[in-house]
Enzyme design. Structure first.
Site, short mmCIF file in Angstrom:
data_model
loop_
_atom_site.label_atom_id
_atom_site.label_comp_id
_atom_site.label_asym_id
_atom_site.label_seq_id
_atom_site.Cartn_x
_atom_site.Cartn_y
_atom_site.Cartn_z
N LYS A 1 98.40 -88.77 58.63
CA LYS A 1 97.43 -88.05 59.39
C LYS A 1 96.23 -88.22 58.45
O LYS A 1 95.25 -87.56 58.94
CB LYS A 1 97.80 -86.71 59.96
CG LYS A 1 98.73 -86.88 61.39
CD LYS A 1 98.96 -85.80 61.90
CE LYS A 1 99.93 -85.90 63.19
NZ LYS A 1 100.44 -84.62 63.48
N LYS B 1 105.13 -96.94 66.01
CA LYS B 1 105.71 -96.28 67.03
C LYS B 1 104.83 -95.92 68.22
O LYS B 1 103.60 -95.81 68.03
CB LYS B 1 106.39 -94.70 66.59
CG LYS B 1 105.21 -93.69 66.33
CD LYS B 1 105.62 -92.03 66.06
CE LYS B 1 104.70 -91.40 66.15
NZ LYS B 1 104.87 -89.99 66.13
N LYS C 1 100.57 -91.40 71.81
CA LYS C 1 99.56 -90.99 72.95
C LYS C 1 98.21 -90.89 72.23
O LYS C 1 97.31 -90.97 73.02
CB LYS C 1 99.94 -89.71 73.65
CG LYS C 1 100.10 -88.57 72.79
CD LYS C 1 100.97 -87.37 73.40
CE LYS C 1 101.07 -86.47 72.30
NZ LYS C 1 102.13 -85.32 72.63
P1 TYM Z 1 105.24 -84.21 69.13
O1 TYM Z 1 104.70 -83.29 70.12
O2 TYM Z 1 104.67 -85.20 68.52
O3 TYM Z 1 106.59 -84.92 70.07
C1 TYM Z 1 107.64 -84.24 70.83
C2 TYM Z 1 108.71 -85.11 70.58
O4 TYM Z 1 108.59 -86.48 71.09
C3 TYM Z 1 109.05 -87.18 70.06
N1 TYM Z 1 108.46 -88.47 69.98
C4 TYM Z 1 109.08 -89.52 69.96
N2 TYM Z 1 110.40 -90.09 70.13
C5 TYM Z 1 110.53 -91.18 70.10
N3 TYM Z 1 109.59 -92.24 70.03
C6 TYM Z 1 108.31 -92.04 70.11
N4 TYM Z 1 107.16 -92.92 70.21
C7 TYM Z 1 107.98 -90.61 70.08
N5 TYM Z 1 106.74 -90.08 69.80
C8 TYM Z 1 107.06 -88.64 69.87
C9 TYM Z 1 109.04 -86.38 68.69
O5 TYM Z 1 110.12 -86.92 67.75
C10 TYM Z 1 109.30 -84.84 69.28
O6 TYM Z 1 110.78 -84.93 69.14
N6 TYM Z 1 106.25 -81.55 65.01
C11 TYM Z 1 106.75 -81.73 66.40
C12 TYM Z 1 106.72 -80.33 67.14
C13 TYM Z 1 107.57 -79.37 66.99
C14 TYM Z 1 108.94 -79.11 66.62
C15 TYM Z 1 109.17 -77.72 66.31
C16 TYM Z 1 110.03 -79.75 67.07
C17 TYM Z 1 107.06 -78.10 66.28
N7 TYM Z 1 107.85 -77.36 66.01
C18 TYM Z 1 110.50 -77.27 66.21
C19 TYM Z 1 111.30 -79.34 66.93
C20 TYM Z 1 111.60 -78.13 66.42
C21 TYM Z 1 105.85 -82.69 67.15
O7 TYM Z 1 104.77 -82.70 66.78
O8 TYM Z 1 106.46 -83.23 68.09
#
Ligand code: TYM
Length: 363
Positions: free
Chosen positions: A144, A227, A230
């Protein structure tokens, strides 16, 4: 269900959770029979089938026999610029999506991160037990921040994983269901927990990441070397949970594959086709092997069409439920309010113990 019924349901479930979370004080009170599951999602846009197959589908499936806590992480979202009104709208939409995919407020806590201020307070304490070196190695930060010059990289973006560690550790979490892209953050959380426990005695449960067998890394449809995201500039690279069926089908028809005719699962040599086979398996609830057998002797065109159809079928009931929840702001608000009340109480009680451990004076 009205607000009162919801609140009393959650309160009725609280004694168990309280016993569980009071592990800090006396191990005797720790209810080992139930594991705590915690995960989060950023309300920073619409949600892709990557989010769904990698995480959300498993959240919905992990609500029995555990203490499930699901969080909309708006504080993480502002680590990159956000328009305030859009963020507010998307936060509510995110809650409606989570209800639509099957998060049941009678079983799970569903709340907004910024509603439980203990997350930020714990993050500050954990900052003082985290190192610049380890945060600099986070690949998501590197990705990022690569596009920015050093002067314009925000501290929040750098510190993002520590806030994530606070989210997880504030609830004595055992299991964190996430996609593969979060693995490094989970490992860092474990390191911070172990480090703190070594300094102050057993304090935090050391959490484990839980990664889906199928769909843990859904790839871009236009460039299967990365990957699905969005935030990708190319809208054909991702499919959204709330996307129109016709558009879904078109995107799958355009998916990048390869020039060999054979349908087989080989993520290295055939990433595009393997990604489609995985999506098909995830949407149909079958193994990758079974999905390969179903396409024996068929061509790429047929594969793409059937994957699109399977995804449309999987998403249809979610989209129908979303249409209902999105019309009922009062209900969604009442769920978020009940979730926030319970989350605040749990996180604050754990924060208090951490504050004592590090030597804060209390009155
Ligand atoms: P975020 O909002 O980017 O995504 C939410 C969840 O979706 C999964 N994900 C994917 N899985 C498979 N293939 C993909 N292409 C794909 N894109 C997204 C992510 O792995 C995630 O599980 N940092 C985290 C949010 C967070 C969090 C936490 C998660 C903040 N605090 C505590 C667990 C525990 C995030 O940005 O997810």
């Amino acid at each position: 269900m009205g607000e009162n019924a919801l609140l009393s349901n959650i309160k009725a479930a609280m004694p168990e959770r309280r016993a569980h979370f009071r592990r800090f004080g006396t191990l005797m009170e720790f209810d080992k029979s139930r594991k705590t599951v915690f995960s989060g999602i950023q309300p920073s846009g619409e949600f892709s089938i990557g989010n769904y197959f990698g995480a959300l589908k498993h959240w919905a499936a992990m609500q029995e026999g555990v203490n499930p806590i699901y969080c909309i992480v708006d504080m993480h979202a502002i680590t990159v610029p956000q328009d305030p009104e859009t963020l507010r709208r998307r936060t509510l939409e995110c809650a409606a999506v989570l209800l639509a995919i099957g998060i049941d407020p009678d079983k799970s806590l569903l709340f907004i991160q910024s509603h439980a201020s203990a997350h930020a307070e714990l993050a500050w304490i954990l900052n003082c037990f985290s190192y610049m070196g380890e945060l600099s190695r986070m690949t998501q930060f590197k990705d990022k921040s690569q596009k920015l010059n050093a002067e314009s990289i925000r501290v929040g973006l750098f510190d993002y994983p520590v806030l994530m560690a606070a989210d997880i550790l504030a609830y004595q979490t055992d299991i964190v269901p996430v996609g593969e892209d979060q693995r490094q953050h989970i490992e860092l959380t474990r390191d911070i927990a172990v480090r703190f426990n070594q300094a102050f005695g057993d304090t935090f449960t050391v959490p484990e990441g839980r990664y889906a067998e199928i769909g843990t890394k859904v790839l871009s449809l236009s460039d299967p070397s990365k990957k699905m995201s969005k935030s990708d500039e190319n809208r054909n690279s991702y499919v959204l949970i709330l996307e129109e069926p016709e558009s879904i089908l078109n995107k799958f028809k355009r998916a990048v594959t390869d020039s060999e005719p054979e349908i087989r699962y080989d993520p290295k040599a055939k990433p595009g086709i393997s990604n489609l086979l995985e999506i098909y398996a995830a949407a149909s609830g079958i193994s990758v092997q079974d999905s390969v057998s179903q396409f024996d002797g068929l061509g790429y065109g047929e594969l793409k069409k059937r994957v699109g159809e399977a995804v449309i079928e999987e998403l249809r009931p979610i989209q129908e439920k979303y249409a209902e929840f999105s019309k009922d702001k009062a209900y969604v608000d009442s769920v978020l309010k009940a979730g926030a009340d319970a989350a605040r109480e749990i996180a604050a009680s754990n924060l208090k113990i951490v504050q004592e451990k590090v030597g804060f004076y209390s009155l």
